[in-house]
Design a protein around this motif. Sequence first.
Motif, PDB file in Angstrom:
ATOM      1  N   TRP A   1      43.111  35.816  22.751  1.00  0.00           N
ATOM      2  CA  TRP A   1      41.786  35.368  22.304  1.00  0.00           C
ATOM      3  C   TRP A   1      41.636  33.850  22.382  1.00  0.00           C
ATOM      4  O   TRP A   1      40.602  33.304  21.990  1.00  0.00           O
ATOM      5  CB  TRP A   1      41.484  35.805  20.863  1.00  0.00           C
ATOM      6  CG  TRP A   1      41.678  37.254  20.597  1.00  0.00           C
ATOM      7  CD1 TRP A   1      40.824  38.273  20.887  1.00  0.00           C
ATOM      8  CD2 TRP A   1      42.825  37.869  19.976  1.00  0.00           C
ATOM      9  NE1 TRP A   1      41.366  39.477  20.488  1.00  0.00           N
ATOM     10  CE2 TRP A   1      42.593  39.267  19.917  1.00  0.00           C
ATOM     11  CE3 TRP A   1      44.020  37.363  19.455  1.00  0.00           C
ATOM     12  CZ2 TRP A   1      43.498  40.152  19.367  1.00  0.00           C
ATOM     13  CZ3 TRP A   1      44.933  38.254  18.914  1.00  0.00           C
ATOM     14  CH2 TRP A   1      44.682  39.629  18.873  1.00  0.00           C
ATOM     15  N   VAL A   2      42.636  33.159  22.896  1.00  0.00           N
ATOM     16  CA  VAL A   2      42.666  31.696  22.922  1.00  0.00           C
ATOM     17  C   VAL A   2      42.848  31.175  24.340  1.00  0.00           C
ATOM     18  O   VAL A   2      42.217  30.192  24.746  1.00  0.00           O
ATOM     19  CB  VAL A   2      43.815  31.159  22.034  1.00  0.00           C
ATOM     20  CG1 VAL A   2      43.937  29.639  22.135  1.00  0.00           C
ATOM     21  CG2 VAL A   2      43.621  31.578  20.580  1.00  0.00           C
ATOM     22  N   LEU A   3      43.724  31.797  25.099  1.00  0.00           N
ATOM     23  CA  LEU A   3      44.066  31.363  26.451  1.00  0.00           C
ATOM     24  C   LEU A   3      43.365  32.264  27.469  1.00  0.00           C
ATOM     25  O   LEU A   3      42.704  33.222  27.118  1.00  0.00           O
ATOM     26  CB  LEU A   3      45.580  31.436  26.661  1.00  0.00           C
ATOM     27  CG  LEU A   3      46.454  30.877  25.529  1.00  0.00           C
ATOM     28  CD1 LEU A   3      47.924  31.099  25.832  1.00  0.00           C
ATOM     29  CD2 LEU A   3      46.166  29.404  25.301  1.00  0.00           C
ATOM     30  N   GLY A   4      43.526  31.943  28.732  1.00  0.00           N
ATOM     31  CA  GLY A   4      43.009  32.793  29.788  1.00  0.00           C
ATOM     32  C   GLY A   4      41.517  32.654  29.997  1.00  0.00           C
ATOM     33  O   GLY A   4      40.768  32.196  29.127  1.00  0.00           O
ATOM     34  N   ASP A   5      41.067  33.039  31.189  1.00  0.00           N
ATOM     35  CA  ASP A   5      39.650  33.028  31.531  1.00  0.00           C
ATOM     36  C   ASP A   5      39.467  33.900  32.774  1.00  0.00           C
ATOM     37  O   ASP A   5      40.382  34.619  33.170  1.00  0.00           O
ATOM     38  CB  ASP A   5      39.124  31.604  31.748  1.00  0.00           C
ATOM     39  CG  ASP A   5      39.897  30.832  32.824  1.00  0.00           C
ATOM     40  OD1 ASP A   5      40.529  31.469  33.696  1.00  0.00           O
ATOM     41  OD2 ASP A   5      39.865  29.597  32.795  1.00  0.00           O
ATOM     42  N   ILE A   6      38.306  33.835  33.394  1.00  0.00           N
ATOM     43  CA  ILE A   6      38.079  34.682  34.556  1.00  0.00           C
ATOM     44  C   ILE A   6      38.883  34.216  35.764  1.00  0.00           C
ATOM     45  O   ILE A   6      39.129  35.008  36.683  1.00  0.00           O
ATOM     46  CB  ILE A   6      36.581  34.805  34.894  1.00  0.00           C
ATOM     47  CG1 ILE A   6      35.943  33.439  35.126  1.00  0.00           C
ATOM     48  CG2 ILE A   6      35.855  35.554  33.797  1.00  0.00           C
ATOM     49  CD1 ILE A   6      34.468  33.534  35.539  1.00  0.00           C
ATOM     50  N   ASP A   7      39.307  32.950  35.787  1.00  0.00           N
ATOM     51  CA  ASP A   7      40.151  32.487  36.891  1.00  0.00           C
ATOM     52  C   ASP A   7      41.581  33.014  36.762  1.00  0.00           C
ATOM     53  O   ASP A   7      42.194  33.422  37.751  1.00  0.00           O
ATOM     54  CB  ASP A   7      40.170  30.961  36.952  1.00  0.00           C
ATOM     55  CG  ASP A   7      38.823  30.370  37.341  1.00  0.00           C
ATOM     56  OD1 ASP A   7      38.120  31.007  38.162  1.00  0.00           O
ATOM     57  OD2 ASP A   7      38.457  29.307  36.815  1.00  0.00           O
ATOM     58  N   SER A   8      42.112  33.021  35.549  1.00  0.00           N
ATOM     59  CA  SER A   8      43.483  33.502  35.352  1.00  0.00           C
ATOM     60  C   SER A   8      43.615  34.981  35.702  1.00  0.00           C
ATOM     61  O   SER A   8      44.695  35.444  36.072  1.00  0.00           O
ATOM     62  CB  SER A   8      43.925  33.270  33.902  1.00  0.00           C
ATOM     63  OG  SER A   8      43.140  34.025  32.989  1.00  0.00           O
ATOM     64  N   HIS A   9      42.514  35.733  35.616  1.00  0.00           N
ATOM     65  CA  HIS A   9      42.561  37.176  35.854  1.00  0.00           C
ATOM     66  C   HIS A   9      41.825  37.577  37.127  1.00  0.00           C
ATOM     67  O   HIS A   9      41.496  38.749  37.316  1.00  0.00           O
ATOM     68  CB  HIS A   9      41.987  37.914  34.639  1.00  0.00           C
ATOM     69  CG  HIS A   9      42.905  37.911  33.456  1.00  0.00           C
ATOM     70  ND1 HIS A   9      43.244  36.758  32.788  1.00  0.00           N
ATOM     71  CD2 HIS A   9      43.589  38.907  32.852  1.00  0.00           C
ATOM     72  CE1 HIS A   9      44.082  37.047  31.809  1.00  0.00           C
ATOM     73  NE2 HIS A   9      44.310  38.328  31.832  1.00  0.00           N
ATOM     74  N   ASP A  10      41.599  36.613  37.995  1.00  0.00           N
ATOM     75  CA  ASP A  10      40.873  36.879  39.234  1.00  0.00           C
ATOM     76  C   ASP A  10      41.581  37.937  40.082  1.00  0.00           C
ATOM     77  O   ASP A  10      40.976  38.919  40.513  1.00  0.00           O
ATOM     78  CB  ASP A  10      40.707  35.581  40.027  1.00  0.00           C
ATOM     79  CG  ASP A  10      39.930  35.780  41.307  1.00  0.00           C
ATOM     80  OD1 ASP A  10      38.683  35.810  41.244  1.00  0.00           O
ATOM     81  OD2 ASP A  10      40.558  35.906  42.381  1.00  0.00           O
ATOM     82  N   ARG A  11      42.874  37.759  40.327  1.00  0.00           N
ATOM     83  CA  ARG A  11      43.603  38.708  41.177  1.00  0.00           C
ATOM     84  C   ARG A  11      43.673  40.093  40.527  1.00  0.00           C
ATOM     85  O   ARG A  11      43.589  41.114  41.218  1.00  0.00           O
ATOM     86  CB  ARG A  11      45.013  38.184  41.458  1.00  0.00           C
ATOM     87  CG  ARG A  11      45.057  36.887  42.239  1.00  0.00           C
ATOM     88  CD  ARG A  11      44.819  37.095  43.701  1.00  0.00           C
ATOM     89  NE  ARG A  11      45.962  37.654  44.402  1.00  0.00           N
ATOM     90  CZ  ARG A  11      45.993  37.880  45.702  1.00  0.00           C
ATOM     91  NH1 ARG A  11      44.936  37.618  46.443  1.00  0.00           N
ATOM     92  NH2 ARG A  11      47.078  38.389  46.271  1.00  0.00           N
ATOM     93  N   ALA A  12      43.833  40.127  39.219  1.00  0.00           N
ATOM     94  CA  ALA A  12      43.887  41.413  38.529  1.00  0.00           C
ATOM     95  C   ALA A  12      42.579  42.176  38.706  1.00  0.00           C
ATOM     96  O   ALA A  12      42.578  43.391  38.959  1.00  0.00           O
ATOM     97  CB  ALA A  12      44.185  41.204  37.051  1.00  0.00           C
ATOM     98  N   CYS A  13      41.456  41.486  38.584  1.00  0.00           N
ATOM     99  CA  CYS A  13      40.162  42.151  38.724  1.00  0.00           C
ATOM    100  C   CYS A  13      39.927  42.600  40.165  1.00  0.00           C
ATOM    101  O   CYS A  13      39.340  43.666  40.408  1.00  0.00           O
ATOM    102  CB  CYS A  13      39.045  41.225  38.261  1.00  0.00           C
ATOM    103  SG  CYS A  13      39.006  40.992  36.460  1.00  0.00           S
ATOM    104  N   ARG A  14      40.403  41.816  41.117  1.00  0.00           N
ATOM    105  CA  ARG A  14      40.280  42.228  42.519  1.00  0.00           C
ATOM    106  C   ARG A  14      41.086  43.503  42.777  1.00  0.00           C
ATOM    107  O   ARG A  14      40.635  44.394  43.509  1.00  0.00           O
ATOM    108  CB  ARG A  14      40.742  41.100  43.439  1.00  0.00           C
ATOM    109  CG  ARG A  14      39.783  39.916  43.487  1.00  0.00           C
ATOM    110  CD  ARG A  14      40.326  38.763  44.329  1.00  0.00           C
ATOM    111  NE  ARG A  14      39.448  37.614  44.258  1.00  0.00           N
ATOM    112  CZ  ARG A  14      38.402  37.407  45.059  1.00  0.00           C
ATOM    113  NH1 ARG A  14      38.125  38.305  46.014  1.00  0.00           N
ATOM    114  NH2 ARG A  14      37.650  36.349  44.928  1.00  0.00           N
ATOM    115  N   SER A  15      42.264  43.587  42.170  1.00  0.00           N
ATOM    116  CA  SER A  15      43.080  44.774  42.384  1.00  0.00           C
ATOM    117  C   SER A  15      42.415  46.012  41.794  1.00  0.00           C
ATOM    118  O   SER A  15      42.480  47.103  42.375  1.00  0.00           O
ATOM    119  CB  SER A  15      44.477  44.579  41.787  1.00  0.00           C
ATOM    120  OG  SER A  15      44.446  44.578  40.373  1.00  0.00           O
ATOM    121  N   ILE A  16      41.757  45.863  40.639  1.00  0.00           N
ATOM    122  CA  ILE A  16      41.036  46.995  40.037  1.00  0.00           C
ATOM    123  C   ILE A  16      39.873  47.406  40.933  1.00  0.00           C
ATOM    124  O   ILE A  16      39.649  48.601  41.180  1.00  0.00           O
ATOM    125  CB  ILE A  16      40.538  46.626  38.636  1.00  0.00           C
ATOM    126  CG1 ILE A  16      41.716  46.391  37.690  1.00  0.00           C
ATOM    127  CG2 ILE A  16      39.620  47.717  38.088  1.00  0.00           C
ATOM    128  CD1 ILE A  16      41.321  45.850  36.337  1.00  0.00           C
TER     129      ILE A  16
END
Length: 329
Positions: free
Chosen positions: A92-107
């Motif tokens: 709830w403090v770290l991370g954003d849509i850039d940090s999870h870009d590859r994960a979302c692409r894989s989904i």
Amino acid sequence: MPLDRMLRNLITWQRADGPPVPVRAVGVEQARARYLANTVVPPRAGAGPHAAVTAVDRSVDTPDGATFRCRVYTPETDEGRVVVTYLHGGGWVLGDIDSHDRACRSIAVSLGAVVVSADYRRAPEFPYPTPLLDAVAAARWTARRFPGRDHVLAGDSAGASLSVGVALHARDTGELGLAAQLLLYPPVDPRLLFAAASDHAQGYLLTVDDMAYHYDLYVPDARQRSDPAVDLLNADLRNLPPTVVATAEFDPLHDEGVELADKLAVAGVPVRHVPGPGLVHGYFLMQDIVPAAAVRSERVLEELAGVLRPAPGPGRAAAARYAGAARGE
């Protein structure tokens, strides 16, 4: 099963200059920079199926007059049937849509679905309930712009906790008509009783102290930690959408994730638990560097696809049953 060899080497390398510095000792801004440095994978031009996914940033309006970004991923294989609202992890403090870009692409590629990744406002600047309210706003935004699709809530770590909170809200209000949830190693016990008793409470990238610090920033008012959207193990879990819960063996949150899966089943929710033997918290973001993480992540998404394509009817049948139950039908 022993810790995956590549993960063991990674942990050993990180300890070469001494024990890792706890998040609370680093400070929020430095911790955010460190998290991004460890999670953002530079794209390789034209390489792999991820290159066939287009991404466009949009804005989501909130009831309090603010806005936040979301990123909409559309694969070439979009079947027009499924849409995913994705809520990123990072305590709830770290991370954003850039940090999870590859994960979302894989989904997006795996499911042949549009994925809407929400850049919800984070603690400590915006403590609970703001991240949860933003998550609800993101799910509403997705539902409005992609009507008629099977709507999946998904998230990793803190994002998984928010996902359950959104599902509880949707059940109680009768909106969204969710088809399924994907919960990757969710934190669901703010007292950290399971985590503190774990054999893997420290030494495996995420520690109990890190989680305690994140809870302090996310829910600084201790009275709110008993709210159902925070203390999820003690929430009424009936009539939630079919759920896939993924856990990691060497994760302080492993046991509470298993407990959540058990409680969902007892509450009558169709649930599939996918264990992560030999893996650590955060493995879904390690697919590019840890083969075992990639294999297990693929398995998780296969289980989600199975939830959305049950025999004999499609995923929307489950969504209709869920929505009807939420309305008391």
